[in-house]
Design a protein around this motif. Structure first.
Motif, PDB file in Angstrom:
ATOM      1  N   LEU A  78       6.888  24.869  31.121  1.00 20.65           N
ATOM      2  CA  LEU A  78       6.337  26.038  31.825  1.00 20.65           C
ATOM      3  C   LEU A  78       7.406  27.115  31.960  1.00 20.65           C
ATOM      4  CD1 LEU A  78       4.287  24.375  34.720  1.00 20.65           C
ATOM      5  CD2 LEU A  78       3.387  25.465  32.676  1.00 20.65           C
ATOM      6  N   SER A  79       8.586  26.667  32.350  1.00 17.26           N
ATOM      7  CA  SER A  79       9.675  27.606  32.565  1.00 17.26           C
ATOM      8  C   SER A  79      10.035  28.324  31.258  1.00 17.26           C
ATOM      9  CB  SER A  79      10.851  26.824  33.136  1.00 17.26           C
ATOM     10  OG  SER A  79      11.975  27.615  33.154  1.00 17.26           O
ATOM     11  N   ALA A  80      10.119  27.585  30.163  1.00 16.93           N
ATOM     12  CA  ALA A  80      10.452  28.196  28.873  1.00 16.93           C
ATOM     13  C   ALA A  80       9.348  29.137  28.406  1.00 16.93           C
ATOM     14  CB  ALA A  80      10.697  27.117  27.829  1.00 16.93           C
ATOM     15  N   ALA A  81       8.101  28.835  28.809  1.00 25.56           N
ATOM     16  CA  ALA A  81       6.986  29.674  28.383  1.00 25.56           C
ATOM     17  C   ALA A  81       6.917  30.968  29.183  1.00 25.56           C
ATOM     18  CB  ALA A  81       5.674  28.905  28.526  1.00 25.56           C
ATOM     19  N   GLY A  82       7.710  31.056  30.267  1.00 25.09           N
ATOM     20  CA  GLY A  82       7.694  32.267  31.079  1.00 25.09           C
ATOM     21  C   GLY A  82       6.717  32.192  32.233  1.00 25.09           C
ATOM     22  N   LEU A  83       6.526  30.980  32.759  1.00 28.27           N
ATOM     23  CA  LEU A  83       5.621  30.788  33.894  1.00 28.27           C
ATOM     24  C   LEU A  83       6.408  30.174  35.057  1.00 28.27           C
ATOM     25  CD1 LEU A  83       2.749  29.275  31.766  1.00 28.27           C
ATOM     26  CD2 LEU A  83       2.522  31.397  33.057  1.00 28.27           C
ATOM     27  N   ARG A  84       5.935  30.420  36.283  1.00 28.21           N
ATOM     28  CA  ARG A  84       6.559  29.816  37.467  1.00 28.21           C
ATOM     29  C   ARG A  84       5.681  28.657  37.936  1.00 28.21           C
ATOM     30  NH1 ARG A  84       6.466  34.344  41.571  1.00 28.21           N
ATOM     31  NH2 ARG A  84       6.873  32.654  43.025  1.00 28.21           N
ATOM     32  N   ASN A  85       6.284  27.483  37.992  1.00 26.79           N
ATOM     33  CA  ASN A  85       5.545  26.293  38.437  1.00 26.79           C
ATOM     34  C   ASN A  85       5.599  26.215  39.961  1.00 26.79           C
ATOM     35  OD1 ASN A  85       4.390  23.815  38.810  1.00 26.79           O
ATOM     36  ND2 ASN A  85       5.977  22.637  37.752  1.00 26.79           N
ATOM     37  N   LEU A  86       4.473  26.554  40.625  1.00 32.00           N
ATOM     38  CA  LEU A  86       4.473  26.598  42.087  1.00 32.00           C
ATOM     39  C   LEU A  86       4.704  25.216  42.699  1.00 32.00           C
ATOM     40  CD1 LEU A  86       1.675  29.136  43.068  1.00 32.00           C
ATOM     41  CD2 LEU A  86       4.134  29.459  42.937  1.00 32.00           C
ATOM     42  N   ALA A  87       4.285  24.152  41.999  1.00 30.92           N
ATOM     43  CA  ALA A  87       4.505  22.803  42.533  1.00 30.92           C
ATOM     44  C   ALA A  87       5.997  22.531  42.654  1.00 30.92           C
ATOM     45  CB  ALA A  87       3.838  21.768  41.641  1.00 30.92           C
ATOM     46  N   ALA A  88       6.773  22.951  41.652  1.00 31.82           N
ATOM     47  CA  ALA A  88       8.217  22.751  41.715  1.00 31.82           C
ATOM     48  C   ALA A  88       8.818  23.626  42.812  1.00 31.82           C
ATOM     49  CB  ALA A  88       8.851  23.078  40.365  1.00 31.82           C
ATOM     50  N   GLU A  89       8.313  24.870  42.941  1.00 33.78           N
ATOM     51  CA  GLU A  89       8.856  25.769  43.967  1.00 33.78           C
ATOM     52  C   GLU A  89       8.527  25.280  45.365  1.00 33.78           C
ATOM     53  OE1 GLU A  89       7.806  29.845  43.223  1.00 33.78           O
ATOM     54  OE2 GLU A  89       8.580  29.764  41.168  1.00 33.78           O
ATOM     55  N   ARG A  90       7.416  24.525  45.520  1.00 29.12           N
ATOM     56  CA  ARG A  90       7.078  23.943  46.818  1.00 29.12           C
ATOM     57  C   ARG A  90       7.944  22.725  47.134  1.00 29.12           C
ATOM     58  NH1 ARG A  90       3.740  24.592  50.746  1.00 29.12           N
ATOM     59  NH2 ARG A  90       2.120  26.174  50.571  1.00 29.12           N
ATOM     60  N   GLY A  91       8.759  22.314  46.171  1.00 34.46           N
ATOM     61  CA  GLY A  91       9.637  21.171  46.415  1.00 34.46           C
ATOM     62  C   GLY A  91       9.076  19.847  45.928  1.00 34.46           C
ATOM     63  N   PHE A  92       7.921  19.885  45.246  1.00 33.77           N
ATOM     64  CA  PHE A  92       7.381  18.636  44.701  1.00 33.77           C
ATOM     65  C   PHE A  92       8.170  18.274  43.447  1.00 33.77           C
ATOM     66  CE2 PHE A  92       3.029  20.209  46.361  1.00 33.77           C
ATOM     67  CZ  PHE A  92       3.307  19.716  47.623  1.00 33.77           C
ATOM     68  N   SER A  93       8.519  16.997  43.309  1.00 41.29           N
ATOM     69  CA  SER A  93       9.149  16.581  42.066  1.00 41.29           C
ATOM     70  C   SER A  93       8.352  15.433  41.464  1.00 41.29           C
ATOM     71  CB  SER A  93      10.602  16.171  42.303  1.00 41.29           C
ATOM     72  OG  SER A  93      10.636  15.081  43.171  1.00 41.29           O
ATOM     73  N   GLY A  94       8.413  15.343  40.140  1.00 42.37           N
ATOM     74  CA  GLY A  94       7.610  14.333  39.458  1.00 42.37           C
ATOM     75  C   GLY A  94       6.133  14.633  39.632  1.00 42.37           C
ATOM     76  N   MET A  95       5.320  13.585  39.714  1.00 44.16           N
ATOM     77  CA  MET A  95       3.891  13.755  39.925  1.00 44.16           C
ATOM     78  C   MET A  95       3.615  13.633  41.425  1.00 44.16           C
ATOM     79  SD  MET A  95       2.932  13.995  36.759  1.00 44.16           S
ATOM     80  CE  MET A  95       1.202  13.614  36.546  1.00 44.16           C
ATOM     81  N   ALA A  96       3.028  14.671  42.037  1.00 40.93           N
ATOM     82  CA  ALA A  96       2.816  14.641  43.487  1.00 40.93           C
ATOM     83  C   ALA A  96       1.469  15.277  43.824  1.00 40.93           C
ATOM     84  CB  ALA A  96       3.935  15.402  44.196  1.00 40.93           C
ATOM     85  N   PRO A  97       0.754  14.720  44.812  1.00 39.97           N
ATOM     86  CA  PRO A  97      -0.519  15.343  45.198  1.00 39.97           C
ATOM     87  C   PRO A  97      -0.303  16.749  45.755  1.00 39.97           C
ATOM     88  CG  PRO A  97       0.036  13.526  46.685  1.00 39.97           C
ATOM     89  CD  PRO A  97       1.042  13.517  45.587  1.00 39.97           C
ATOM     90  N   TYR A  98      -1.107  17.694  45.273  1.00 38.88           N
ATOM     91  CA  TYR A  98      -1.041  19.079  45.738  1.00 38.88           C
ATOM     92  C   TYR A  98      -2.298  19.295  46.571  1.00 38.88           C
ATOM     93  CZ  TYR A  98       0.693  23.895  45.172  1.00 38.88           C
ATOM     94  OH  TYR A  98       1.253  25.140  45.366  1.00 38.88           O
ATOM     95  N   PRO A  99      -2.163  19.379  47.906  1.00 37.19           N
ATOM     96  CA  PRO A  99      -3.377  19.476  48.728  1.00 37.19           C
ATOM     97  C   PRO A  99      -4.217  20.688  48.327  1.00 37.19           C
ATOM     98  CG  PRO A  99      -1.479  19.033  50.106  1.00 37.19           C
ATOM     99  CD  PRO A  99      -0.957  19.314  48.732  1.00 37.19           C
TER     100      PRO A  99
END
Lengths: 308, 329
Positions: free
Chosen positions: A207-228
């Motif tokens: 995602l980062s290389a494609a020029g997108l911001r991954n909000l799950a990573a910015e929220r502090g989630f790492s790996g696979m995590a439930p996103y409410p």
């Protein structure tokens, strides 16, 4: 035990016979097995490239990309699954294994490649029996892919081919780099059961290389995590990437990804953007995932510009 | 306590808990923002969260709880059995099996509309089977044991069906069908389950007089002019509709129909008909409260609401069994 009588392997070549242990032979003491394995491992003629057996779908991809077909003993069963294996069409030509130590022992490859995450007991057992086992790390990112390609090249005695492939990968990736101030739309990968892909993953680096911001990573989630779901609505990413459904086999896991609140929030929803299997394992083909997401990003920015 | 005052007090409890349920969620919305989101509308995030995420959740907890409480009170009165409850006698488990058979086979595509139909057929089969067993004037114990057998069988078949699904996520959904959850439901779930639930409640409430007459025995009821066959059909259909439609959208949630009528019976004149409406309201209050607890007990990790109702209900069930041990023999 494979149950085949030892006599079935009787032949003029005593070494060959020792290398194909029958039921009775396997039951004998470990020392005999170990000795046999060592003899077999060294039995390869000078100049031959090693015969490789892969027990892991991600190792399969690198083996398929680098090894000469006749040196591939077998691949993991998942190599045929298009959701995990980008090179599944090529993989169809080869035998498959279920990752059981017994299969490895019968097939006598020169080297076994596997993942650190999978089949840990098998790895231990094979090493104990004197087999050469090479493990590849589970956590891959775009940055680790060239290193993995070169390492696999060294294992398979395909150094030159691996170097060409790794260098091309690095070149193409850096050619796609964006300036630091380039606009980066936000995205959430919202998978089955509302599980998002966070920091430290291959998908995050794509995602980062494609020029997108991954909000799950910015929220502090790492790996696979439930996103409410409620947070997905308040965060309102520019685009929500959904995983495709499995045809003819519904599951409730797909319900939350189709929740009407997501559409109501105004976030764009996209399914099937990334070519199947292109970012479940890292390989030269992972650039296809970067390209597909870059195209999506450009579309989003064009749409945003058009709408004012 | 007079019936009117009891129902009023329970209704106020339900309204209070319903409002509390709307205020709870991972998106930290204050009470003012929540109210504004609920009533003002528009495309704001608060409005979408309130209307599309929290409202269906609170509504389903109330509706399903009402149905379970009502069905529990009706079954206890009709079977003259203090341990009867949709979960314990296997109605919920069979409803789950019916829903699973319809949904995961892919026959209905991924359509959710087929879910309630499957669940209601499962629930209906269970109630009919139990009535056939109970018809031989069996003891309390026989009926409960038959229900447990039915429950285990339906649970095993549900697990088997989900394990056989080619979808790797299906086997993780066993826990949903056996222990229920109201997480991330949408208004679509409300709309597909509400009509059959309303019909089911109406059928149960309409057989109130028959339930009272039956508390004196079948012969006495017949002499009072009650058509027992008709009352039986109404109750069977009512329970199947109310429980089946609920299970289709929330999975099997146990013990609500057991605990609530027992807690409220001392507050009534002990006539089965007078217990019906309070049990429905009490069931709604209990399930909304349990669903609030499921979201808040363990921070950032949601529990299945059926786990909580079982934690409350199973010890209660044991206590009932030991207390009425002599009556069961």
């Amino acid at each position: 035990m494979n149950g085949r009588p030892a006599d079935a392997h009787a032949g003029p070549n005593g070494l060959r016979r020792a290398c194909l242990p029958g039921g009775r032979r396997l039951a004998k003491i470990a020392a005999a097995l170990l000795a046999a394995a060592v003899v077999c491992a060294t039995a390869r003629a000078e100049g031959d490239k090693p015969r490789v057996m892969s027990l892991n779908v991600c190792a399969d991809q690198l083996v398929l990309a680098l090894a000469e077909p006749e040196r591939i003993v077998s691949l993991s069963v998942l190599a045929d699954d298009p959701d995990f294996s980008f090179l599944h069409e090529k993989a169809e030509l080869f035998p498959k294994n279920a990752g059981v130590a017994e299969e490895v022992f019968i097939a006598r490859p020169d080297v076994v490649v596997t993942g650190t995450y999978s089949l840990h007991n098998t790895t231990q057992l094979l090493r104990h029996l004197g087999m050469r086992v090479e493990e590849f790390g589970y956590t891959q990112t775009l940055e680790t892919i060239p290193g993995d390609i070169r390492r696999m090249g060294a294992i398979l005695d395909e150094v030159a081919r691996a170097e060409t492939m790794a260098a091309a990968f690095e070149r193409e990736l850096s050619a796609m780099a964006l300036p630091a101030d380039a606009p980066r739309p936000t995205v959430v990968i919202f998978g089955q059961n509302g599980v998002a892909t966070g920091a430290g993953t291959l998908a995050d680096s794509v995602l980062s290389a494609a020029g997108l911001r991954n909000l799950a990573a910015e929220r502090g989630f790492s790996g696979m995590a439930p996103y409410p779901l409620e947070l997905l609505i308040t965060d309102r990413p520019d685009v929500v990437l959904l995983s495709g459904r499995i045809e003819g086999a519904p599951a409730l896991a797909d319900q939350v990804t189709r929740h009407p609140a997501i559409a109501a929030s105004g976030a764009a929803v996209a399914t099937g953007i990334v070519p199947r299997g292109s970012w479940s394992c890292g390989g030269p083909f992972t650039l296809e995932a970067v390209r597909a997401l870059r195209a999506l990003r450009d579309d989003l920015l064009a749409g945003r510009g058009a709408s004012g | 306590m007079s019936p009117t005052r009891l129902n009023l007090a329970l209704s106020l409890t339900v309204v209070g808990l319903f409002a509390a349920s709307l205020m709870i969620g991972p998106a930290a919305l204050g009470p003012a923002a929540s109210l504004e989101g609920l009533f003002s509308g528009g495309g704001e995030a608060a409005a979408i969260i309130m209307r599309e995420v929290r409202l269906p959740r609170a509504a389903l907890a109330g509706l399903v709880g009402f149905g379970l409480g009502l069905a529990g009170a009706a079954l206890q009165g009709f079977l003259r059995n203090p341990l009867a409850e949709p979960g314990i006698i296997g109605v919920s488990a069979c409803a789950s099996l019916g829903a699973v058979a319809v949904f995961y086979s892919g026959l209905a595509g991924a359509s959710m509309l087929a879910l309630p139909a499957g669940a209601m057929i499962g629930a209906l089969a269970a109630v009919v089977a139990l009535l056939a067993i109970a018809a031989g004037n069996t003891t309390t114990l026989t009926l409960i044991l038959a229900g447990i057998a039915l429950s285990s069988l339906a649970g095993a078949l549900t697990s088997l069906a989900l394990n056989l699904s080619p979808n790797p996520f299906a086997s993780y959904e066993i826990i949903f069908w056996l222990l229920g959850s109201i997480k991330d439901r949408s208004m679509l779930h409300v709309w597909i389950s509400l009509p059959p639930m309303l019909v089911g409640w109406a059928l149960i409430l309409a057989s109130a007089r028959a339930l009272d007459a039956l508390s004196f025995g079948e012969e006495a009821a017949q002499s009072l002019g009650i058509d027992i066959g008709r009352a039986r059909i109404m109750l069977v259909a009512g329970v199947a509709l109310a429980v089946g439609a609920g299970v289709a959208v929330t999975g099997a949630i146990g013990f609500v129909g057991l605990v609530v009528p027992h807690l409220l019976r001392p507050l009534t004149d002990r006539m089965p008909s007078r217990l019906l409406l309070p049990s429905g309201l009490g069931g709604a209050a209990l399930l909304i409260a349990a669903d609030i607890a499921a979201r808040t007990v363990v921070p950032a990790k949601e529990l299945n609401v059926g786990v909580l109702t079982a934690l409350i209900g199973a010890p209660f069930f044991l206590w009932l069994v030991t207390r009425s041990r002599r009556g069961l023999a």
